[in-house]
Design an enzyme around this catalytic site. Structure first.
Site, PDB file in Angstrom:
ATOM      1  CG  ASP A  45      -1.830 -19.860  -1.781  1.00 21.38           C
ATOM      2  OD1 ASP A  45      -1.211 -19.967  -0.695  1.00 21.38           O
ATOM      3  OD2 ASP A  45      -1.469 -20.457  -2.817  1.00 21.38           O
ATOM      4  CG  ASP A  76      -8.070  -4.877   1.389  1.00 25.53           C
ATOM      5  OD1 ASP A  76      -8.978  -4.410   2.096  1.00 25.53           O
ATOM      6  OD2 ASP A  76      -8.061  -4.803   0.145  1.00 25.53           O
ATOM      7  CE  LYS A  95       1.541 -17.094  -2.730  1.00 22.53           C
ATOM      8  NZ  LYS A  95       1.154 -18.461  -3.175  1.00 22.53           N
ATOM      9  CE1 TYR A 110      -3.538  -2.620   0.545  1.00 27.56           C
ATOM     10  CE2 TYR A 110      -4.660  -0.606   1.176  1.00 27.56           C
ATOM     11  CZ  TYR A 110      -4.707  -1.924   0.794  1.00 27.56           C
ATOM     12  OH  TYR A 110      -5.919  -2.541   0.661  1.00 27.56           O
ATOM     13  CG  ASP A 135     -13.553  -7.380   2.015  1.00 24.97           C
ATOM     14  OD1 ASP A 135     -13.339  -6.655   3.003  1.00 24.97           O
ATOM     15  OD2 ASP A 135     -14.008  -6.946   0.933  1.00 24.97           O
TER      16      ASP A 135
HETATM   17  C1  IPM Z   1     -10.444  -1.533   3.866  1.00 26.81           C
HETATM   18  C2  IPM Z   1     -10.723  -0.865   2.558  1.00 26.81           C
HETATM   19  C3  IPM Z   1      -9.611   0.115   2.256  1.00 26.81           C
HETATM   20  C4  IPM Z   1      -8.321  -0.661   2.088  1.00 26.81           C
HETATM   21  C5  IPM Z   1      -9.855   1.048   1.059  1.00 26.81           C
HETATM   22  C6  IPM Z   1     -11.161   1.794   1.169  1.00 26.81           C
HETATM   23  C7  IPM Z   1      -8.708   2.002   0.847  1.00 26.81           C
HETATM   24  O1  IPM Z   1     -10.887  -1.816   1.567  1.00 26.81           O
HETATM   25  O2  IPM Z   1     -10.308  -0.826   4.882  1.00 26.81           O
HETATM   26  O3  IPM Z   1     -10.381  -2.770   3.894  1.00 26.81           O
HETATM   27  O4  IPM Z   1      -8.008  -1.160   0.992  1.00 26.81           O
HETATM   28  O5  IPM Z   1      -7.593  -0.788   3.077  1.00 26.81           O
HETATM   29 MG    MG Z   2     -10.909  -3.847   2.258  1.00 29.03          MG
END
Ligand code: IPM
Ligand code: MG
Length: 368
Positions: free
Chosen positions: A225, A249, A192, A142, A253
Site C-alpha cells: 500500500d 496486477d 503486506k 490467482y 496499472d
Molecule cells: C493483466 C490483466 C489480467 C490479469 C486479466 C485480463 C486476467 O489485468 O494482465 O494485468 O488480471 O492478470
Molecule cells: Mg491487470
C-alpha cells in the site's frame, strides 16, 4: 536452420486491430533486416469461445508450448460477461500463463519525453521515468486453492487463497535481481508482511536470495500500500519492483498510467529456458481489449509493438533491434503523432491505428 517461430493470438476487442500493426513490423524485419519469423495465428479468449466453446483450444495450447514466443493482443469484452466463470475469455489467458509456467511478468514503465506533460502527474515527477515491475504471474491468489463460492449455513461465501511456496518466491526474486543488475541495480520488494503470512515468507525469501547470491544489488522492502503511494508520490525512486501476482496486477496499472497512457505499456511473461536455451515466453500489451473503442481505428498499437520489441530482446537476443523499434516509437511521438488516447492538447488531431503503425514502419525505414 529454420526461422524462429511466433504464435500470434490477437484475441478480442482491439487485439486484432493492434496486432495487424505488429505484423507490419514483423514483416519489416523479414524484408529489411533479414530476420524472418515463421508466424502462425490462432484464437484466444472470446474469439476462441465463439468458435470452439472454450477460451483456449487444446491445439492452441499445444502450439503455444512449441513455438519460440507467443504474441497476445487482448482478451475479454462485455459480450462475454455472463459466461460461466470456467469459460470466460480471461481463463484462456490464465491457462496460457499457468501451463507455460510463465512465472516472471516484466512490465516496464517508461516515460517518453514527448509524453512527459501528458501524465496525470506533474512533468518533473515523471520525466525520464524508467522502472520495471516484475510481477509473479503463475501463483498467489490467482491460482491458490481452495477457491470457489461455497454454501456456509444459509449464506454463500467466496474464497480465494493467497499461497506462495519458497521456491516460487525464490525464482521470481532471482529474475528481479538479474534484471536489476542490467539496469539501475536496485530492487524494491513489495508485500503486506504486516498482515499476511505469505508476505512474511515473501520478505524472508527475497532477503535470503539477496544475501546469498545478489548482495551487490541494493534491496529494500515496502508494504504494497505504501508502494502504491510512493509510485504516485515519487516514482523515480524505483528501479526494479518485485511483487506478487495480485499486487503486481494493481501496481502495474498504476505505474502504466504514470507514463501517460495504458496504450503505451508492453509486457513480457517469461518462464524457464527451453531446450534451445530460449525462455518460454509470451508478450502482450498491459492494456485490455478496450471494447469502448473497438473497430473505430482509435486503438494505440504502440504497447503491442513494444511488446514485440521485448520479444526481440528477451527471446531472440536481438537487443539492438529491440532498441531500433523503441527509437522508432520515440521518433513518431517526438514528431507529434498521436492516437486518440494520447491527445492532451487543444488543436491536436488524432491519427488512426493504421496510420500509427505505418508511421512506425516509416521510422524504421529511416533508421537504416
Ligand atoms: C493483466 C490483466 C489480467 C490479469 C486479466 C485480463 C486476467 O489485468 O494482465 O494485468 O488480471 O492478470
Ligand atoms: Mg491487470
Amino acid at each position: 536452420m529454420s526461422n524462429p517461430s511466433l504464435l500470434i493470438l490477437p484475441g478480442d476487442g482491439i487485439g486484432p486491430e493492434v496486432m495487424t500493426e505488429v505484423v507490419k513490423i514483423i514483416d519489416w524485419f523479414g524484408a529489411k533486416r533479414g530476420i524472418a519469423f515463421d508466424v502462425s495465428t490462432d484464437l484466444v479468449g472470446g474469439a476462441a469461445y465463439d468458435k470452439h466453446g472454450t477460451p483456449l483450444h487444446d491445439d492452441t495450447m499445444a502450439r503455444a508450448q512449441e513455438v519460440d514466443a507467443v504474441l497476445l493482443g487482448a482478451v475479454g469484452g462485455p459480450r462475454y460477461d455472463d459466461l460461466d466463470f470456467s469459460v470466460k475469455p480471461e481463463r484462456g489467458l490464465l491457462r496460457l500463463r499457468k501451463e507455460m509456467d510463465l512465472f516472471a511478468n516484466l512490465r516496464p514503465a517508461q516515460c517518453f519525453d514527448a509524453l512527459a506533460d501528458f501524465s496525470s502527474l506533474k512533468k518533473d515527477i515523471v520525466a525520464g521515468l524508467d522502472i520495471m515491475i516484475v510481477r509473479e504471474l503463475t501463483s498467489g491468489v490467482y491460482f491458490g486453492e481452495p477457491r470457489g463460492i461455497f454454501k456456509e449455513g444459509n449464506e454463500r461465501v467466496g474464497i480465494n487463497t493467497q499461497r506462495y511456496t519458497e521456491s516460487e518466491i525464490d525464482r521470481i526474486a532471482r529474475a528481479a535481481f538479474e534484471l536489476a543488475r542490467k539496469r539501475g541495480n536496485k530492487v524494491c520488494s513489495m508485500e503486506k508482511a504486516n498482515v499476511m503470512e505469505s508476505g512474511i515468507l515473501w520478505r524472508e525469501v527475497v532477503q535470503k536470495v539477496h544475501d546469498e547470491d545478489y548482495a551487490d544489488v541494493e534491496l529494500s522492502h515496502m508494504y504494497a500500500d505504501n508502494g502504491a503511494m510512493q509510485l504516485v508520490r515519487a516514482p523515480k525512486q524505483f528501479d526494479v519492483i518485485v511483487t506478487d501476482n495480485l499486487f503486481g496486477d494493481v501496481l502495474s496499472d498504476c505505474a502504466a498510467m504514470l507514463t501517460g497512457s495504458l496504450g503505451m505499456l508492453p509486457s513480457a511473461s517469461l518462464g524457464a529456458p527451453m531446450a534451445n536455451g530460449r525462455p518460454k515466453a509470451m508478450y502482450e500489451p498491459v492494456h485490455g481489449s478496450a471494447p469502448d473503442i473497438t473497430g473505430q481505428g482509435k486503438a494505440n498499437p504502440i504497447a503491442c509493438i513494444l511488446s514485440f520489441a521485448m520479444a526481440l530482446r528477451y527471446s531472440f537476443d536481438l537487443g539492438d533491434e529491440a532498441t531500433r523499434v523503441e527509437k522508432a516509437v520515440e521518433k513518431v511521438l517526438a514528431d507529434g503523432l498521436r492516437t486518440a488516447d494520447l491527445l492532451g492538447h487543444e488543436g491536436e488531431t488524432p491519427i488512426s491505428t493504421t496510420e500509427m503503425g505505418d508511421a512506425i514502419v516509416a521510422a524504421l525505414d529511416a533508421s537504416l
